[in-house]
Every structure is written in C-alpha cells, then in structure tokens.
Scaffold this active site. Sequence first.
Site, short mmCIF file in Angstrom:
data_model
loop_
_atom_site.label_atom_id
_atom_site.label_comp_id
_atom_site.label_asym_id
_atom_site.label_seq_id
_atom_site.Cartn_x
_atom_site.Cartn_y
_atom_site.Cartn_z
N GLY A 1 10.34 -55.77 -34.24
CA GLY A 1 11.36 -56.24 -33.31
C GLY A 1 11.98 -57.50 -33.91
O GLY A 1 11.26 -58.41 -34.34
N ALA A 2 13.33 -57.52 -33.96
CA ALA A 2 14.00 -58.56 -34.72
C ALA A 2 13.56 -59.99 -34.37
O ALA A 2 13.19 -60.77 -35.26
CB ALA A 2 15.52 -58.39 -34.58
N GLN B 1 8.60 -46.09 -31.07
CA GLN B 1 8.49 -47.38 -30.37
C GLN B 1 8.80 -47.24 -28.88
O GLN B 1 8.32 -48.03 -28.06
CB GLN B 1 9.44 -48.40 -30.99
N ASP C 1 19.27 -55.59 -34.27
CA ASP C 1 18.60 -56.24 -35.40
C ASP C 1 19.56 -57.10 -36.20
O ASP C 1 19.14 -58.01 -36.93
CB ASP C 1 17.94 -55.20 -36.30
O1 MRU Z 1 11.67 -51.18 -36.61
P1 MRU Z 1 11.52 -52.08 -35.40
O2 MRU Z 1 10.51 -51.59 -34.43
O3 MRU Z 1 11.30 -53.51 -35.81
O4 MRU Z 1 12.94 -51.98 -34.71
C1 MRU Z 1 13.15 -52.68 -33.52
C2 MRU Z 1 14.49 -52.43 -32.95
O5 MRU Z 1 15.30 -51.71 -33.49
C3 MRU Z 1 14.83 -53.19 -31.72
O6 MRU Z 1 15.68 -52.44 -30.90
C4 MRU Z 1 15.57 -54.47 -32.16
O7 MRU Z 1 14.76 -55.22 -33.01
C5 MRU Z 1 16.00 -55.28 -31.03
S1 MRU Z 1 14.63 -56.19 -30.46
C6 MRU Z 1 14.70 -57.14 -29.27
#
Ligand code: MRU
Length: 366
Positions: A54-55, A202, A243
């Site tokens: 998650g970013a 996820q 992200d």
């Molecule tokens: O690959 P991930 O699980 O890190 O991807 C996460 C996402 O795409 C989320 O939608 C994004 O980070 C927004 S988080 C608040």
Amino acid sequence: MRIGGKPYRTIWVGDDGWTAVVIDQTRLPFEFTLRELRTLEQAAEAITTMVVRGAPLIGVTAAYGVALAMHADSSDAALLQAVETLGRTRPTAVNLHWALARMKSVLAAVPAAERVACACQEAQLIADEDVECCAAIGRHGLAILRGIADQRDGEPLRVLTHCNAGWLATVDWGTALAPVYAAHEAGIPLHVYVDETRPRNQGASLTAFELGAHGVPHTVIVDNAGGHLMQHGLVDLCIVGSDRTTARGDVANKIGTYLKALAARDNGIPFYVALPFSTIDWSLTDGVAGIPIEERSQREVTHLTGRAADGTLTEVQVTAPGSPAANPAFDVTPARLVTGLITERGVAPASTAGLAALYPERSRSP
Ligand code: MRU
C-alpha cells in the site's frame, strides 16, 4: 483501527524504542502475525515481499528503514546506501521516493551523532502525518458519500472498491476506505463490493478482513463482476486509492482499476480516487507514458495461496504447467475517467487546475 477490540496502527516502534513492528500482511486474513524489523535489509525485504504494502505504508516503512540503518551506522555513506537500497524495493508507489527524499534531506542537515534520534523522530512524524491525512480524506469523502446516500431513500449506499486502500495500506484509516469508515460511523447504511484483486487478492484477503473486523457490510466479487453489477444498477459509486497521481490527475493504481473506471464511465457512475499529497508526482503529467509500472513474479499469476481444509496456508498452481504468465501490477486511469480526487485538503477535479487549486505551493506553471 481495532482488531479483536484492540487499537492497532500498521507500523509502530517496539518497546525497545527503535525496532519497527509491522503486521505481516502476507499471513492475513488467516493469521494475525507481527514482525519486528531491526535492520535496513529487513525493512527493504518487508517492502519487496509485501509483508507491508500500500503506497502510504510503503513510504512510512521506508522512513523507518532509514532510521534502522542510522541505528547501525549514521555516516553519510550509510545514509546514501539506505536511501538507495530502499528506493529499489518497489517502483510504482511514489510515496516511497517522497519519504526517502524527506528523510535524506532532514538527516543530511544534522551531524552524524544526532542522526539516530533525528531519524526516529522524522519517521514517527511521517507516520503521524499519514494518519492525519487519512482522517481528513475520510471527512472530505464522507460529504460525497452522504450526498449520494441521501438519494437512496434509506437504502444502503453501494460502494465498489478495488485492491486494498484501507487502513492496512496506510498507517491508519486508509485512503479509499477512510470515507467508508467515516460513513459507517456516521450511521449511513452502506454495502461495499470488494473486488478480489487478482493476482495477490488484496481485496479478498485484506479489504474483506478489515471491513469485517470493523463491522462494515460487504461482499467479495471476482474482478470481472464489477461491470455487470454496474450495468444492473447495483453500484452507486466507486472509490479506489492511488500509488502515483500525476500533476494533471492521471492515477496509477492496482492492475484492473482502469477497467473499473471505464465501466463506471459507461454506466454514469461516479469514480473517485482518494489519496494523500505524498502520492502526487508533480514531475509527471502523462501517467500512461511516465509512471513506471512494476512487473512482478509470474508465480503470483500461476499460483494461489489460501487456507487448506486442515487450516494450513497452502499454495496451489492454477495455470497449465509450462504456460508463461505476465504480471503488470498496476495500471493508469486517465484523469478524464476520474470524477474527483479526494485529498486531505478537500476534493478536486482530476485536472492540472484542480490539483493546482488545492496545492498552489507545489503546482508548476503551465
Ligand atoms: O501492490 P500493493 O498491494 O502495494 O498495491 C496497493 C494499491 O494498489 C492500493 O490501492 C494503493 O496503494 C492505494 S493505498 C492507500
């Protein structure tokens, strides 16, 4: 957020005052396991293997990773090496580079002897600011949800979300789910359709877990069901996270987001993106051309992990043996498909002018 009645953040400093403790997200939803990060290498590995993801949380973990590196060696060389090592962990979420640049600039300005304390303090500040941003996103998003819910005559508001942009993706509250939690707490009846989000699921594992833990009604759907639900009038709005968002409002998010935005546009359904300022990449305009898209392991496509009947976590193959797989982890939704950007400063149109109005100090002249 609460797990089993106990309040948690996704990352915090352990009792020794310097170890970073995280929730191992690769074990959820079946096991709630904590991991201690004691070294730069462990922090980098936690990001790469998606123990944390998650970013916003990637950025905060990187900040703590720099603090862990300083604990071992606070020299200039160690600082540069920490920033470089962590900067290579995942390419798409710009929060990573934002947090590293901030840590580097703060630490470079103080003598090596003061860097351990300073790094811990700054990482904590970044984490606390993330919580504040997400809470504010929740408040601004609540107004949107309330407005649409008011047209539902007391029937539940039906929200579709993709991936996990909840508290597990941030330090607390989440981005896309912060308005959902705020609406739930305000007594607005709602129901969340959760895209499973292949290949790593996820949505099925993390979003469903956290909504369930918080008592928010939800249904997990396969990724391809969203368009059908929208055509049949079963979705009132979509909200996703991001992200990396460009200066003109193009949005990179988990692979599959773009298709949901297209389906939403075709069906006249509002498509909102929730993000804190640390997700904006002011150096880019065209997201499709400019945002680096992470290509992850084929194995995430060819294999699935789940709980077997005996309770153990098991990996099974789902593709024909020998078939190659491709695994782009993110896609870019052009600004024209985004109804609005929900940020900690308020809601803006997804456009250069919209973002410039919210962040006049950061925007570039056209
Ligand atoms: O690959 P991930 O699980 O890190 O991807 C996460 C996402 O795409 C989320 O939608 C994004 O980070 C927004 S988080 C608040």
